[in-house]
Design an enzyme around this catalytic site. Structure first.
Site, PDB file in Angstrom:
ATOM      1  N   HIS A 134       0.804  -1.221   0.000  1.00 45.29           N
ATOM      2  CA  HIS A 134       0.000   0.000   0.000  1.00 45.29           C
ATOM      3  C   HIS A 134       0.842   1.278   0.000  1.00 45.29           C
ATOM      4  O   HIS A 134       0.302   2.365  -0.239  1.00 45.29           O
ATOM      5  CB  HIS A 134      -0.921   0.040   1.223  1.00 45.29           C
ATOM      6  CG  HIS A 134      -1.936  -1.051   1.270  1.00 45.29           C
ATOM      7  ND1 HIS A 134      -2.824  -1.291   0.250  1.00 45.29           N
ATOM      8  CD2 HIS A 134      -2.200  -1.984   2.233  1.00 45.29           C
ATOM      9  CE1 HIS A 134      -3.602  -2.324   0.578  1.00 45.29           C
ATOM     10  NE2 HIS A 134      -3.240  -2.757   1.770  1.00 45.29           N
ATOM     11  N   ASP A 154      -3.478 -10.982  -1.372  1.00 46.36           N
ATOM     12  CA  ASP A 154      -3.860 -10.369  -0.107  1.00 46.36           C
ATOM     13  C   ASP A 154      -5.356 -10.056  -0.133  1.00 46.36           C
ATOM     14  O   ASP A 154      -5.943  -9.866  -1.190  1.00 46.36           O
ATOM     15  CB  ASP A 154      -3.042  -9.078   0.049  1.00 46.36           C
ATOM     16  CG  ASP A 154      -3.045  -8.518   1.450  1.00 46.36           C
ATOM     17  OD1 ASP A 154      -4.067  -7.928   1.842  1.00 46.36           O
ATOM     18  OD2 ASP A 154      -2.017  -8.635   2.149  1.00 46.36           O
ATOM     19  N   HIS A 181      -6.603  -7.344   0.683  1.00 49.81           N
ATOM     20  CA  HIS A 181      -6.743  -5.927   0.360  1.00 49.81           C
ATOM     21  C   HIS A 181      -6.034  -5.628  -0.958  1.00 49.81           C
ATOM     22  O   HIS A 181      -4.933  -6.126  -1.206  1.00 49.81           O
ATOM     23  CB  HIS A 181      -6.161  -5.069   1.480  1.00 49.81           C
ATOM     24  CG  HIS A 181      -6.808  -5.312   2.811  1.00 49.81           C
ATOM     25  ND1 HIS A 181      -6.415  -6.357   3.634  1.00 49.81           N
ATOM     26  CD2 HIS A 181      -7.813  -4.675   3.445  1.00 49.81           C
ATOM     27  CE1 HIS A 181      -7.161  -6.337   4.727  1.00 49.81           C
ATOM     28  NE2 HIS A 181      -8.012  -5.333   4.643  1.00 49.81           N
ATOM     29  N   ASP A 191      -4.085 -12.543   5.189  1.00 53.18           N
ATOM     30  CA  ASP A 191      -5.358 -12.063   5.719  1.00 53.18           C
ATOM     31  C   ASP A 191      -6.554 -12.567   4.927  1.00 53.18           C
ATOM     32  O   ASP A 191      -7.699 -12.232   5.257  1.00 53.18           O
ATOM     33  CB  ASP A 191      -5.374 -10.537   5.805  1.00 53.18           C
ATOM     34  CG  ASP A 191      -4.917  -9.848   4.529  1.00 53.18           C
ATOM     35  OD1 ASP A 191      -4.660 -10.549   3.535  1.00 53.18           O
ATOM     36  OD2 ASP A 191      -4.799  -8.615   4.535  1.00 53.18           O
TER      37      ASP A 191
END
Length: 373
Positions: free
Chosen positions: A134, A170, A172, A253
């Site tokens: 990110h 992931d 996200h 995650d």
């Protein structure tokens, strides 16, 4: 081509380093993987490399000099000004100032840059401390201060590679990587991520200059659905471009027990994809990423290392391995911890029928690939 033994990049800087007691990254992650793999006799000294801390000049291959200076100053002073917080997004709830705010992410980035040097000819390198996807050029985001996947891909491109595949599983979306390589014809980015979850990017329609495949996953996506995605979208796209290097961000995650996502994968989905990717390029760099349950992260990332080496994962952990997991604690735990999170390494498969949404999205991406591949 016969590849050399996989290499594991780690560092003691992760041991005891925390974003703060109440932060999701208050948990041990990389140290658990190191300790568990050593307890299983999977990590001899010959395969372990100590991660260097990337120098500021190396970080400016993507990040601005002003941002790197702000991180260094934040670590030295222990605080940031309002102006720095507003400009560079450090000193926030998500990206707080903590004692290793520069050294820890610079070490993760240094590990990924070292990996590209070790992979200059061929091989497999694992840097579970990496995967901070990110981070933006001039500011922190989503628990990520630097963007080591971008730095690693930039390093591969600087070596003269012209076909690099970046795969991100992931929970996200990898918005920092997407921003860095929008329209870059030498990089194919493939991302699976939970739909309608922060950072709310990576829609199915977002092709990022026709060099990205984004597949948002509905809440509850399980192993059978992910296997369909891998077999029908991820692996064919990679095979079509014949990559010279693959970078895999293997965020933990996306498994069912993670507190910050609502997917229903087992760690078999991650390990199966890793196994499929090994023969698809002469260079493979595997990174960590998200993951906020200490047991699931340690088990998944240790299983990835076992998969990269072809080690057999036992049905039940020996006592030395079990002791590593039993020693963990978690201040965000709700209810009783299931025994399988300590007694085993491999999850039971999480199966189910394929949803209409998944089938439609797979078919949409297959049709699109036939146009641009």
């Amino acid at each position: 081509m016969s590849l050399p033994q996989p290499l594991f990049i780690g560092s003691e800087i992760y041991r005891g380093s925390s974003y703060g007691e109440k932060h999701p990254l208050s948990i041990p992650r990389v140290p658990t993987v190191i300790d568990l793999c050593r307890a299983m006799d999977w990590l001899p000294k010959s395969q372990y490399r100590v991660s260097p801390m990337a120098k500021p000049a190396a970080l400016t291959a993507f990040h601005t000099p002003e941002y790197i200076e702000a991180l260094i100053d934040a670590e030295a002073l222990g605080v940031v000004s309002d102006e720095t917080r507003d400009r560079h997004k450090i000193g926030t709830l998500s990206n707080p100032v903590y004692p290793e705010i520069y050294r820890r992410p610079a070490t993760a980035a240094g590990g990924s840059l070292l990996a590209t040097e070790l992979l200059v000819n061929c091989g497999i390198v694992y840097n579970p401390g990496g995967g901070t996807h990110h981070g933006m050029a001039d500011h922190a985001a989503g628990f990520c201060y630097l963007n080591d996947p971008v730095l690693a891909i930039e390093s591969f491109l600087a070596q003269g590679l012209t076909r690099v595949a970046y795969v991100d599983i992931d929970a996200h979306h990898c918005d920092g990587v997407a921003a860095a390589f929008h329209g870059e014809t030498r990089v194919l980015m493939i991302s699976t991520h939970e739909e309608r979850r922060w950072p709310f990017t990576g829609e199915l329609e977002d092709q990022a200059g026709a060099q990205a495949i984004n597949l948002p996953l509905p809440k509850g996506t399980h192993d059978d659905e992910f296997q369909l995605i891998a077999d029908s979208v991820i692996l064919p796209a990679i095979q079509a471009i014949r990559p010279e290097a693959i970078v895999l961000q293997c965020g933990a995650d996306a498994v069912a027990e993670d507190p910050l996502a609502r997917l229903n994968l087992s760690n078999n989905s991650h390990c199966n994809l890793v196994k499929s990717l090994v023969p698809m390029a002469p260079r493979l760099l595997v990174l960590g990423g998200g993951g906020y349950n200490p047991w699931t992260v340690g088990r998944l990332w240790s299983g990835v290392w076992a998969t990269l080496n072809g080690f057999e994962i036992p049905d039940r952990l020996p006592e030395k391995g079990r002791a590593v997991l039993a020693a963990l604690s978690w201040n965000r735990q709700r209810g009783e911890r299931p025994d399988y999170l300590v007694d085993t390494l491999r999850d039971a498969p999480r199966k189910g029928s394929i949803s209409k949404e998944i089938r439609h999205r797979v078919q949409t991406l297959q049709a699109r690939q036939r146009v641009w591949v």
